[in-house]
Write a protein that holds these residues in place. Structure first.
Motif: not given
Length: 159
Positions: A75-80, A128-138
């Motif tokens: 993730i490069l940027e996030q908002s809202g 996207i956020c949910h799945e990327l969290d899995h990559l960090d053990g979250i």
């Protein structure tokens, strides 16, 4: 086409940090296909490699607009901000209310080795956020501020 066993909450692999994919070879392409097959079979909208016991930075997502296969996503940027209910193929029987960004800009490598940058919003950004969290053990339950059993959630929907 192969279906993989989805790892469940409590299994150590779900709490580990995944390693970057160094080389996109036949094994990686086959893994992407297995991940998509497994996700669709389980009626999910996303699946990360650790959920099938593979500690690689790979996710597949399909929120209804077609399949995205993402290798080494960042993730490069996030908002809202958005508030919503989440479930997980690795955590059955419960749902949680989680705050996530409304919009994300994401960079990843596709199956052809091309670098892709996309903007996502609303449910796609959440996935996207949910799945990327899995990559960090979250797991989403780590971020949830309210948890519901499926029965409690169904009752709430009726009211």
């Amino acid at each position: 086409m192969a279906y993989r066993q989805i790892r469940k909450d409590g299994e150590e692999v779900l709490r580990k940090i995944s390693r970057p994919v160094e080389n996109i070879d036949k094994k990686i392409l086959s893994l992407l296909e297995d991940m998509a097959d497994t996700m669709y079979r389980a009626d999910g909208v996303g699946l990360a490699a650790p959920q099938i016991g593979v500690l690689k930075r790979m996710v597949v997502i399909d929120v209804g607009d077609g399949l995205y296969e993402m290798i080494n996503p960042v993730i490069l940027e996030q908002s809202g901000e958005q508030d919503g209910i989440e479930g997980c193929l690795s955590i059955l029987g419960v749902l949680g209310k989680v705050k996530r960004p409304m919009n994300v800009t994401l960079k990843y490598t596709d199956r052809n080795g091309e670098d892709i940058t996309i903007e996502a919003s609303e449910f796609f950004a959440r996935a996207i956020c949910h799945e990327l969290d899995h990559l960090d053990g979250i797991l989403y339950k780590d971020k949830a501020y309210k948890m519901y059993t499926e029965k409690e959630f169904e009752e709430m929907q009726k009211d």
